[in-house]
Design a protein around this motif. Structure first.
Motif, PDB file in Angstrom:
ATOM      1  N   THR A  74      -4.874   5.431   3.648  1.00 43.12           N
ATOM      2  CA  THR A  74      -5.767   4.284   3.543  1.00 43.12           C
ATOM      3  C   THR A  74      -5.084   3.035   4.078  1.00 43.12           C
ATOM      4  O   THR A  74      -3.926   2.758   3.754  1.00 43.12           O
ATOM      5  N   THR A 127       0.819  -1.209   0.000  1.00 44.26           N
ATOM      6  CA  THR A 127       0.000   0.000   0.000  1.00 44.26           C
ATOM      7  C   THR A 127       0.852   1.258   0.000  1.00 44.26           C
ATOM      8  O   THR A 127       0.344   2.345  -0.120  1.00 44.26           O
ATOM      9  N   ASN A 149      -9.463   4.940  -1.533  1.00 43.35           N
ATOM     10  CA  ASN A 149      -9.709   3.537  -1.260  1.00 43.35           C
ATOM     11  C   ASN A 149     -10.653   3.000  -2.337  1.00 43.35           C
ATOM     12  O   ASN A 149     -10.947   3.709  -3.317  1.00 43.35           O
ATOM     13  N   SER A 150     -11.100   1.804  -2.168  1.00 44.40           N
ATOM     14  CA  SER A 150     -11.892   1.196  -3.229  1.00 44.40           C
ATOM     15  C   SER A 150     -13.239   1.881  -3.422  1.00 44.40           C
ATOM     16  O   SER A 150     -13.923   1.660  -4.415  1.00 44.40           O
ATOM     17  N   THR A 171      -9.473   6.840  13.356  1.00 45.80           N
ATOM     18  CA  THR A 171      -9.804   5.822  12.358  1.00 45.80           C
ATOM     19  C   THR A 171     -11.152   6.149  11.735  1.00 45.80           C
ATOM     20  O   THR A 171     -12.104   6.487  12.439  1.00 45.80           O
ATOM     21  N   SER A 193      -0.171  -1.524   8.316  1.00 44.93           N
ATOM     22  CA  SER A 193      -0.966  -1.527   9.539  1.00 44.93           C
ATOM     23  C   SER A 193      -0.586  -0.423  10.513  1.00 44.93           C
ATOM     24  O   SER A 193      -1.391  -0.040  11.357  1.00 44.93           O
ATOM     25  N   PRO A 201      -5.099  -1.287   4.670  1.00 47.62           N
ATOM     26  CA  PRO A 201      -5.391  -2.406   3.762  1.00 47.62           C
ATOM     27  C   PRO A 201      -6.855  -2.834   3.748  1.00 47.62           C
ATOM     28  O   PRO A 201      -7.356  -3.304   2.727  1.00 47.62           O
ATOM     29  N   ASP A 202      -7.541  -2.658   4.858  1.00 53.47           N
ATOM     30  CA  ASP A 202      -8.945  -3.075   4.881  1.00 53.47           C
ATOM     31  C   ASP A 202      -9.873  -2.013   4.288  1.00 53.47           C
ATOM     32  O   ASP A 202     -11.093  -2.157   4.326  1.00 53.47           O
ATOM     33  N   GLY A 203      -9.293  -0.970   3.763  1.00 59.77           N
ATOM     34  CA  GLY A 203     -10.094   0.068   3.146  1.00 59.77           C
ATOM     35  C   GLY A 203     -10.496   1.187   4.075  1.00 59.77           C
ATOM     36  O   GLY A 203     -11.000   2.220   3.631  1.00 59.77           O
ATOM     37  N   SER A 204     -10.294   0.991   5.357  1.00 60.75           N
ATOM     38  CA  SER A 204     -10.588   2.084   6.279  1.00 60.75           C
ATOM     39  C   SER A 204      -9.505   3.153   6.146  1.00 60.75           C
ATOM     40  O   SER A 204      -8.442   2.915   5.571  1.00 60.75           O
ATOM     41  N   THR A 225     -14.131   4.813   9.173  1.00 62.23           N
ATOM     42  CA  THR A 225     -14.691   3.617   8.546  1.00 62.23           C
ATOM     43  C   THR A 225     -15.992   3.966   7.848  1.00 62.23           C
ATOM     44  O   THR A 225     -16.460   5.108   7.880  1.00 62.23           O
TER      45      THR A 225
END
Lengths: 441, 310
Positions: free
Chosen positions: B175, A162, B122-123, B197, B228, B177-180, B199
């Motif tokens: 961003t 990332t 993000n996505s 954070t 992370s 990895p989980d998109g948050s 979300t």
């Protein structure tokens, strides 16, 4: 990190050659190769931010700059692709081959030059300041440097997937305001806006003046001297008021100091602007550009020593040995603190320390102002403030300043009488108000 | 990788490779002294400059690349009057041309001071934060807006963290990895660095978590992050001098450390990045040699494999 696995470092060196010729140059250092001079727009551009960005398109430089040679200043955001030939080559464009040993000093001038600038500053009670200088040459003076380092990286097999780019912030490095003032004046008469803006930047004490690192061929010397003259010679009038009167002094013509957190609607706007226009206070560089003053932050003892010196005309003083164990010559405010101590407007603590980062209380601030201004003490038989009784250490000072309308109080939370809150920390904004009023009255 | 290893070995002067968290602060290596001046060879070529905003009123750019390869830049502009507004331009050809500026902020009032945009993707879309003081009192709010990846309009700006967080607040938004999203806040008044954070595609913002206190906020800051963890580098006054400090948000905990130490008497303007498994910092530092201040660009690095905070 580029495609070859080399780390890149992008940094910015600013040179003050006397406005409007202040400029900055971007340099790109490659970790496995000597630093290369990369970008220069010429003599009147100041880079405000720069970053290497990575995308599927490759590397690119995203910069913003200000052209101080235009009025109003042109501010642009530019992008340019940055390409690597894969292997080092000598055919790539380069604009400067400054020695990388000068990484925090301006690039070497192309010719030896000698400059002697003498500046004298005087001020009058109407708050105007005249600065004159007689340079014998216009030359690069190694007074200040601006450094911005940007390192970028591309994903590698071991890197986080990332991770794309890292943006680095820019901060202006500086010297003292006095030296810079001389520099500004030495070579030109720039537009007021340009002059003031650059000075504000330069007054941020970050990197101390370079004195020996440069390998430049320049022999320019800066012999600028500034005489600090008190801005005001107020004659006691005995006027008693708890409500600060409207300002009687005016801002210097053309002074356009602006702090991002002190808008014109701010209660301390005039005080802060007034002092900034007279080189007494300065702000902090915002990471994203511009400057702020932090009016609600506490004023520290070291900061106030500098403010008091500049406001009341106390010349920097260098003792044979440091007076305080915690204020050494390496401290950017060393000379100011020593001067304030030498003038006996501030003192130390029994353990030999000055505690430069400790905040000042409102009561302490009143005592110092009274000490330096030497107003005839006001000693009302009945205390003006419920929380400043006659036996309080700052009683005379608070009452004296109150009688002159320099400080005021507020309704006590009990609902009865006025309170001064002498033990509360003095904010930078309130300090600016009190200093300004004490200069006027 | 070999070149990277070579770099790190060069940077390792004075024990730089030792983890900062558990070891004494390392000596930094002055970059200028690492690099010989005799054989300067330019290795990069700079292409033509393109004016992203197209006017002479723009500053403070923030960058992000969209999944479709478009480049996005948010910036501050004065083109719409005396107030500084947030604008956005996009390039679909690798930066050769840029779209007309789209006005993002709609904040009014004489005291509106928009600044310090930060952009991430993000996505689900393009996300933008910036700082603005529009309440006349000098306090700053962190504003947020987003847009779909396919384009369209930006959502109405909101200030999800409330008002008056700081006098001045700047945030780096990135961003995970989980998109948050994660925002690292750096502000004054409270002298705190905080992490938030984000979300649900920008809908939910956690309460700010304090990372560290800061005694002086005006000396520059930088953020780097892994998949992370997030790391903040900043210059701060420590004792008599300004030092480069870091705080990592590692495993959900703040891990503070100092970078610039040793013989340096001061440092600021940190740059920060992560290369492979190492954290790299660059900054302006100075030391006193023979009674004179010597200034240089310094670099430091350490392994990211730091012990778990305890």
């Amino acid at each position: 990190m580029d495609a070859r696995g080399s780390s890149l470092l992008l940094y910015n060196i600013a040179t003050l050659a006397g406005l409007p010729n202040s400029y900055s140059t971007l340099y790109l250092a490659v970790a496995d190769a000597p630093a290369s001079s990369l970008v220069s727009f010429g003599g009147q551009v100041q880079f405000k931010s720069q970053q290497i960005v990575t995308s599927n398109s490759g590397l690119g430089l995203l910069v913003s700059y200000r052209d101080v040679g235009t009025a109003p200043h042109v501010r642009r955001v530019l992008y340019a692709p940055l390409t690597s030939p894969g292997t080092p080559t000598s055919t790539a464009t380069t604009t400067n081959t400054a020695s990388p040993t000068e990484t925090c000093t301006p690039p070497s001038p192309t010719a030896t030059a000698t400059a002697t600038a003498t500046a004298t500053a005087t001020a009058t009670a109407t708050a105007s300041r005249t600065i004159t200088a007689s340079p014998t040459a216009s030359s690069t003076m190694t007074l200040t440097s601006t450094l911005t380092a940007t390192t970028t990286t591309s994903p590698t097999p071991t890197a986080s997937p990332t991770l794309t780019t890292t943006t680095i912030t820019a901060t202006t490095t500086a010297t003292t305001s006095r030296t810079t003032t001389a520099t500004n004046t030495a070579t030109s008469t720039p537009p007021a806006t340009a002059s003031r803006t650059t000075l504000a930047e330069s007054r941020e004490v970050i990197c101390p003046p370079a004195t020996a690192t440069s390998t430049a061929s320049s022999t320019a010397t800066n012999t600028a001297t500034v005489t600090n003259t008190p801005l005001a010679t107020a004659t006691p009038t005995g006027t008693s008021t708890n409500t600060p009167a409207p300002p009687t002094a005016t801002l210097p013509a053309g002074c356009q100091v602006s702090f991002s957190d002190v808008p014109s609607s701010n209660v301390f706007w005039y005080d802060v602007t007034f002092l900034a226009c007279h080189w007494i206070i300065s702000g902090y560089a915002n990471p994203g550009g511009g400057y702020r003053f932090e009016p609600n932050s506490p004023v520290r003892r070291a900061e106030f020593a500098k403010i008091a010196d500049l406001a009341f005309g106390i010349a920097p003083y260098q003792p044979g040995q440091p007076t305080f164990s915690d204020v050494l010559p390496s401290n950017p405010l060393y000379l100011y603190i020593e001067a304030a101590a030498h003038a006996r407007i501030v003192g130390g603590f029994p353990d030999g320390t000055f505690q430069p980062n400790t905040s000042l209380s409102r009561g302490q601030l009143a005592v110092i102002i009274q000490r330096v201004r030497q107003y005839p003490p006001a000693t009302p038989t009945t205390p003006t403030f419920q929380d400043v009784p006659i036996n309080y250490f700052a009683y005379n000072a608070v009452e004296t300043l109150s009688s002159r309308g320099i400080v005021g109080g507020a309704n006590c939370t009990s609902g009865v009488g006025l309170c001064f809150r002498p033990n509360e920390v003095a904010s930078r904004g309130a300090t600016a108000r009190i200093v300004r009023l004490s200069l006027e009255r | 990788m070999k070149k990277q290893v070579r770099l790190l070995l060069v940077l390792a002067l004075g024990g730089l490779l030792l983890p900062l968290v558990t070891q004494a602060a390392p000596q930094a290596a002055p970059l200028g002294r690492m690099l010989p001046s005799a054989a300067i060879q330019p290795t990069y070529q700079l292409g033509p400059w393109v004016n992203v905003g197209g006017t002479d009123t723009d500053e403070q750019p923030a960058f992000a690349e969209l999944p479709n390869g478009h480049l996005g830049v948010a910036y501050i502009t004065s083109r719409w009057g005396s107030l500084r507004q947030v604008a956005y331009s996009e390039s679909d050809d690798g930066g050769l041309t840029w779209s007309a500026a789209v006005q993002i902020s709609q904040l009014g009032g004489q005291a509106a001071l928009n600044s310090s945009p930060s952009l991430t993707v993000n996505s689900q879309g393009l996300h933008l934060v910036w700082s603005a003081s529009d309440n006349g009192g000098g306090s700053s709010r962190l504003w947020y807006t987003s847009r779909s990846l396919s384009g369209g309009s930006w959502s109405p700006p909101t200030y999800p963290l409330g008002s008056s967080l700081f006098n001045t607040v700047v945030a780096d938004l990135h961003t995970l990895p989980d998109g948050s999203l994660r925002a690292v806040l750096f502000g004054d008044t409270r002298y705190l660095a905080q992490v938030v954070t984000v979300t649900t595609n920008g809908a939910n913002w956690s309460a700010p978590l304090n990372l560290t206190t800061i005694s002086h906020t005006g000396q520059g800051y930088a953020v780097a992050y892994t998949a992370s963890d997030s790391y903040l580098a900043f210059a701060d006054i420590v004792g008599d001098n300004t030092k480069i400090r870091t705080v990592g948000f590692v495993n959900g905990l703040a891990v503070p450390a100092d970078i610039a130490s040793g013989r340096l008497v001061g440092a600021q303007t940190p740059g920060f990045t992560i290369a492979g498994n190492r954290l790299l910092a660059a900054y302006c530092g100075w030391e006193i040699i023979g009674g004179s201040n010597h200034r240089d660009v310094y670099t430091s690095s350490r392994s990211l494999a730091a012990p778990a905070p305890g």
